[in-house]
Design a protein around this motif. Structure first.
Motif, PDB file in Angstrom:
ATOM      1  N   TYR A   1       0.812  -1.215   0.000  1.00 32.69           N
ATOM      2  CA  TYR A   1       0.000   0.000   0.000  1.00 32.69           C
ATOM      3  C   TYR A   1       0.853   1.275   0.000  1.00 32.69           C
ATOM      4  N   ALA A   2       2.063   1.200  -0.503  1.00 32.92           N
ATOM      5  CA  ALA A   2       2.965   2.360  -0.524  1.00 32.92           C
ATOM      6  C   ALA A   2       2.415   3.477  -1.404  1.00 32.92           C
ATOM      7  N   LYS A   3       1.821   3.110  -2.525  1.00 33.79           N
ATOM      8  CA  LYS A   3       1.262   4.139  -3.413  1.00 33.79           C
ATOM      9  C   LYS A   3       0.082   4.852  -2.759  1.00 33.79           C
ATOM     10  N   LYS A   4      -0.673   4.119  -1.957  1.00 35.84           N
ATOM     11  CA  LYS A   4      -1.789   4.750  -1.253  1.00 35.84           C
ATOM     12  C   LYS A   4      -1.284   5.741  -0.203  1.00 35.84           C
ATOM     13  N   LEU A   5      -0.185   5.411   0.461  1.00 36.72           N
ATOM     14  CA  LEU A   5       0.398   6.335   1.437  1.00 36.72           C
ATOM     15  C   LEU A   5       0.814   7.644   0.769  1.00 36.72           C
ATOM     16  N   VAL A   6       1.469   7.523  -0.382  1.00 37.08           N
ATOM     17  CA  VAL A   6       1.880   8.726  -1.119  1.00 37.08           C
ATOM     18  C   VAL A   6       0.644   9.510  -1.561  1.00 37.08           C
ATOM     19  N   GLY A   7      -0.352   8.813  -2.063  1.00 40.58           N
ATOM     20  CA  GLY A   7      -1.578   9.466  -2.523  1.00 40.58           C
ATOM     21  C   GLY A   7      -2.312  10.186  -1.411  1.00 40.58           C
ATOM     22  N   PHE A   8      -2.441   9.522  -0.255  1.00 39.59           N
ATOM     23  CA  PHE A   8      -3.111  10.175   0.873  1.00 39.59           C
ATOM     24  C   PHE A   8      -2.304  11.360   1.397  1.00 39.59           C
ATOM     25  N   GLY A   9      -0.990  11.257   1.336  1.00 37.04           N
ATOM     26  CA  GLY A   9      -0.152  12.383   1.753  1.00 37.04           C
ATOM     27  C   GLY A   9      -0.351  13.592   0.859  1.00 37.04           C
ATOM     28  N   VAL A  10      -0.365  13.357  -0.449  1.00 40.93           N
ATOM     29  CA  VAL A  10      -0.577  14.460  -1.400  1.00 40.93           C
ATOM     30  C   VAL A  10      -1.989  15.021  -1.252  1.00 40.93           C
ATOM     31  N   LEU A  11      -2.948  14.137  -1.088  1.00 43.98           N
ATOM     32  CA  LEU A  11      -4.331  14.567  -0.899  1.00 43.98           C
ATOM     33  C   LEU A  11      -4.462  15.424   0.357  1.00 43.98           C
ATOM     34  N   GLY A  12      -3.785  15.025   1.428  1.00 42.25           N
ATOM     35  CA  GLY A  12      -3.818  15.806   2.659  1.00 42.25           C
ATOM     36  C   GLY A  12      -3.202  17.183   2.483  1.00 42.25           C
ATOM     37  N   LEU A  13      -2.113  17.241   1.710  1.00 42.03           N
ATOM     38  CA  LEU A  13      -1.485  18.544   1.469  1.00 42.03           C
ATOM     39  C   LEU A  13      -2.422  19.484   0.730  1.00 42.03           C
ATOM     40  N   PHE A  14      -3.064  18.984  -0.310  1.00 38.98           N
ATOM     41  CA  PHE A  14      -3.867  19.871  -1.147  1.00 38.98           C
ATOM     42  C   PHE A  14      -5.281  20.115  -0.631  1.00 38.98           C
ATOM     43  N   LEU A  15      -5.842  19.182   0.122  1.00 32.85           N
ATOM     44  CA  LEU A  15      -7.214  19.375   0.597  1.00 32.85           C
ATOM     45  C   LEU A  15      -7.306  19.849   2.047  1.00 32.85           C
ATOM     46  N   ILE A  16      -6.237  19.686   2.815  1.00 38.04           N
ATOM     47  CA  ILE A  16      -6.288  20.093   4.212  1.00 38.04           C
ATOM     48  C   ILE A  16      -5.268  21.185   4.519  1.00 38.04           C
ATOM     49  N   VAL A  17      -4.002  20.928   4.225  1.00 39.40           N
ATOM     50  CA  VAL A  17      -2.941  21.849   4.632  1.00 39.40           C
ATOM     51  C   VAL A  17      -3.023  23.171   3.875  1.00 39.40           C
ATOM     52  N   PHE A  18      -3.117  23.115   2.551  1.00 43.99           N
ATOM     53  CA  PHE A  18      -3.133  24.361   1.775  1.00 43.99           C
ATOM     54  C   PHE A  18      -4.333  25.256   2.112  1.00 43.99           C
ATOM     55  N   PRO A  19      -5.565  24.732   2.204  1.00 39.20           N
ATOM     56  CA  PRO A  19      -6.671  25.627   2.594  1.00 39.20           C
ATOM     57  C   PRO A  19      -6.523  26.206   4.006  1.00 39.20           C
ATOM     58  N   LEU A  20      -6.041  25.392   4.953  1.00 37.72           N
ATOM     59  CA  LEU A  20      -5.841  25.913   6.308  1.00 37.72           C
ATOM     60  C   LEU A  20      -4.780  27.010   6.321  1.00 37.72           C
ATOM     61  N   PHE A  21      -3.685  26.787   5.601  1.00 42.52           N
ATOM     62  CA  PHE A  21      -2.627  27.786   5.534  1.00 42.52           C
ATOM     63  C   PHE A  21      -3.131  29.066   4.869  1.00 42.52           C
ATOM     64  N   SER A  22      -3.874  28.924   3.778  1.00 42.87           N
ATOM     65  CA  SER A  22      -4.402  30.102   3.085  1.00 42.87           C
ATOM     66  C   SER A  22      -5.352  30.884   3.977  1.00 42.87           C
ATOM     67  N   TYR A  23      -6.217  30.193   4.686  1.00 38.50           N
ATOM     68  CA  TYR A  23      -7.140  30.869   5.593  1.00 38.50           C
ATOM     69  C   TYR A  23      -6.378  31.598   6.691  1.00 38.50           C
ATOM     70  N   TYR A  24      -5.396  30.928   7.271  1.00 36.81           N
ATOM     71  CA  TYR A  24      -4.616  31.520   8.355  1.00 36.81           C
ATOM     72  C   TYR A  24      -3.885  32.779   7.894  1.00 36.81           C
ATOM     73  N   ARG A  25      -3.360  32.785   6.687  1.00 34.93           N
ATOM     74  CA  ARG A  25      -2.582  33.916   6.184  1.00 34.93           C
ATOM     75  C   ARG A  25      -3.457  35.064   5.675  1.00 34.93           C
ATOM     76  N   TRP A  26      -4.685  34.789   5.217  1.00 34.57           N
ATOM     77  CA  TRP A  26      -5.505  35.807   4.577  1.00 34.57           C
ATOM     78  C   TRP A  26      -6.695  36.263   5.409  1.00 34.57           C
ATOM     79  N   LYS A  27      -6.908  35.734   6.613  1.00 34.52           N
ATOM     80  CA  LYS A  27      -8.144  36.032   7.329  1.00 34.52           C
ATOM     81  C   LYS A  27      -8.277  37.494   7.758  1.00 34.52           C
ATOM     82  N   ASP A  28      -7.203  38.198   7.999  1.00 36.13           N
ATOM     83  CA  ASP A  28      -7.290  39.592   8.435  1.00 36.13           C
ATOM     84  C   ASP A  28      -6.951  40.582   7.329  1.00 36.13           C
ATOM     85  N   LYS A  29      -6.824  40.129   6.114  1.00 34.21           N
ATOM     86  CA  LYS A  29      -6.439  40.993   4.998  1.00 34.21           C
ATOM     87  C   LYS A  29      -7.687  41.493   4.272  1.00 34.21           C
ATOM     88  N   ASP A  30      -7.558  42.665   3.661  1.00 39.14           N
ATOM     89  CA  ASP A  30      -8.632  43.218   2.853  1.00 39.14           C
ATOM     90  C   ASP A  30      -8.312  42.941   1.390  1.00 39.14           C
TER      91      ASP A  30
END
Length: 81
Positions: A29-58
């Motif tokens: 299941y090594a390919k699934k581990l890589v896939g879930f890692g990439v999925l986590g980066l793009f669906l969880i980490v990037f939106p959370l980071f974007s929200y954290y950085r842009w929440k007080d900006k106009d």
């Protein structure tokens, strides 16, 4: 540190760890581990980071409007003199 920063950091480390384990380990299941890692980066980490950085900006500060163009032109004229 703020809670959203901690959650983002934990999600990043988990996703990165999943990708590294998927690349290093020789399991079926090594390919699934890589896939879930990439999925986590793009669906969880990037939106959370974007929200954290842009929440007080106009957003209007970053849009090209007539007023912002006039400000940029004035700044250029002042810097040239």
């Amino acid at each position: 540190m703020k809670p959203i920063h901690i959650i983002t950091l934990i999600a990043f480390i988990t996703s990165l760890g999943s990708i590294i384990c998927g690349l290093i380990l020789d399991v079926e299941y090594a390919k699934k581990l890589v896939g879930f890692g990439v999925l986590g980066l793009f669906l969880i980490v990037f939106p959370l980071f974007s929200y954290y950085r842009w929440k007080d900006k106009d957003v209007k500060d970053y849009m090209i409007t007539k007023e912002n163009l006039d400000k940029m032109r004035e700044n250029q004229k002042q810097n040239k003199i």
